[in-house]
Design an enzyme around this catalytic site. Structure first.
Site, mmCIF file in Angstrom:
data_model
loop_
_atom_site.group_PDB
_atom_site.id
_atom_site.type_symbol
_atom_site.label_atom_id
_atom_site.label_comp_id
_atom_site.label_asym_id
_atom_site.label_seq_id
_atom_site.Cartn_x
_atom_site.Cartn_y
_atom_site.Cartn_z
ATOM 1 N N GLY A 210 0.828 -1.208 0.000
ATOM 2 C CA GLY A 210 0.000 0.000 0.000
ATOM 3 C C GLY A 210 0.856 1.248 0.000
ATOM 4 O O GLY A 210 2.059 1.185 -0.262
ATOM 5 N N ASN A 211 0.251 2.373 0.269
ATOM 6 C CA ASN A 211 1.027 3.614 0.406
ATOM 7 C C ASN A 211 0.357 4.515 1.435
ATOM 8 O O ASN A 211 -0.726 4.213 1.931
ATOM 9 C CB ASN A 211 1.210 4.299 -0.952
ATOM 10 C CG ASN A 211 -0.107 4.705 -1.564
ATOM 11 O OD1 ASN A 211 -0.817 5.553 -1.040
ATOM 12 N ND2 ASN A 211 -0.463 4.080 -2.693
#
Ligand code: CTP
Length: 399
Positions: A210-211
């Site tokens: 993810g980020n």
């Protein structure tokens, strides 16, 4: 016909000589067809009587938390839900200072603090008070908080001095209120799609790539377009945020692939498309159906494959839609942003630099430069994301 017809306006009056002008302002608002509820500070009542104000507004004036003889409780929260606009005129230096710092010691400030509607302030004071760094600091704070300031005029002041500080005339304040409502309806009938937040690319049932995108910028954009009357489709990656305001339909997605499908299938018929999501560029080639175990392996190699580029796909499908992309860059910012704009066939690109301490993921503020497909650059100072959303909407959809 004025666009104030049928609008609910809270008129806040604080204690300054200019309070006499509020009577005229109230009359003009009522004449334009607005329903007005006056909230006055204890000091305001020294300058103007509630009897005049309630006669003109046709409603009892609210000043204290309780009505002394009946014990009736005045709910500032209810006022916040009822109102479409709050105008504070005159706003004294003291009221402005309390607003900027959340000092809720009277009904006017508590009403301000629970206001869900736009707030507009018309300051009135002597020129030295207006010029004082403390006042200017408080005005800047209010602007950052999204309050519209109807700037005072220069002219003769009640003290006999000449300078800036005189409250804008009632006609001017009415015009500012009309301009605000004109803006709220300026995108009526328009359809807007916004992507927001991160995407998560599953590795196995419990892990993902993810980020740090929080979704704040995209959500603020969706809310801003909706507040101008547009019908908004918000395609949100996995974030815990709630979206505020009417006119927003939300589709929740997890992966870039899901976001891509939702965006492509809803693209037709959109007027504006704002791609604020931080889409993962790669996803694991295979997703393990069961949890990957640690035992037995000292190394692990994940093979990643490229995700579809939503912006570039929509750019190639575009007919009449205006597409606004984002670029978060660390170096050669403008050059890279312009390159992305061209490559993806976008109309505008909003550049924010990770080098800027006030820009980036999970922050409440952002500092942007908007670049057009003709290479025009508009640089903005650091602002709250809700304010940045206004600048973006102003530029791409017109004021
Ligand atoms: N974008 C998209 N789909 C992707 C990747 C990016 O729609 N798969 C959009 C983003 O929402 C943004 C713009 O494209 O509006 C630029 O995103 P960015 O990640 O900066 O661009 P990339 O092409 O991925 O370039 P980089 O190599 O810098 O990551």
């Amino acid at each position: 016909m004025s666009n104030l017809r049928g609008k609910h306006i809270v008129l806040g009056i604080s204690g300054g000589i200019a309070a006499y002008k509020s009577v005229m302002l109230l009359r003009l608002l009522v004449k334009a067809g607005a329903e007005v509820q006056v909230v006055i500070t204890p000091n305001g009542k020294e300058f103007i009587t509630p009897v005049t104000l309630s006669a003109l507004s046709g409603k009892p004036v609210v000043s204290e938390f309780f009505t002394a003889n009946t014990g009736e409780w005045h709910s500032h929260v209810d006022l916040g839900l009822w109102a479409d606009l709050m105008i504070i005129a005159p706003a004294t230096a003291s009221t402005i200072g309390k607003m900027a710092n959340g000092i809720a010691d009277n009904m006017l400030i508590t009403t301000y603090l629970s206001a869900k509607e736009q707030v507009m302030v018309a300051p009135a004071m002597d020129l030295d008070m207006w010029r004082h760094p403390s006042t200017q600091r408080n005005i800047e704070t209010l602007k950052r908080d999204g309050v519209i300031i109807v700037e005072p005029e220069a002219g003769e002041l009640a003290s006999g001095l000449v300078g800036k500080g005189r409250m804008e005339e009632p006609e001017g304040i009415v015009k500012a209120a009309e301009a605000y409502f004109a803006k709220t309806a300026s995108l009526t009938g328009k359809r807007v799609m916004v992507t927001a937040g991160p995407t998560f690319e599953n590795i196995d049932p419990v892990r993902f790539i993810g980020n740090y995108s929080s979704g704040k910028m995209g959500f603020a954009i969706a809310e801003e377009f909706a507040s101008r009357g547009a019908e908004v489709l918000l395609i949100a990656g996995p974030v815990s945020m709630e979206v505020k305001g009417e006119g927003i339909k939300r589709i929740n997605v997890v992966s870039a692939r899901e976001m891509y499908e939702a965006a492509v299938s809803n693209f037709d018929g959109m007027d504006y498309v704002v791609l604020a999501a931080a889409v993962a560029d790669y996803a694991p080639e295979t997703v393990s159906e069961s949890k990957i175990k640690r035992e037995g392996t000292d190394e692990m190699v994940l093979k990643l494959v490229k995700n579809p580029d939503i912006a570039a796909t929509l750019g190639s499908m575009k007919t009449t839609q205006k597409i606004i992309g984002f670029a978060l860059e660390t170096d050669h910012e403008l050059e890279n942003a312009l390159h992305k704009l061209k490559k993806k066939n976008l109309d505008w690109i909003v550049l924010n630099s990770l080098r800027d301490p006030e820009a980036g993921f999970m922050k409440d503020t952002n500092k942007i430069t908007i670049v057009s497909d003709t290479g025009m650059e508009l640089e903005f100072p650091a602002k709250r994301k809700t304010e940045v959303a206004k600048d973006i909407a102003d530029v791409v959809a017109g004021k």
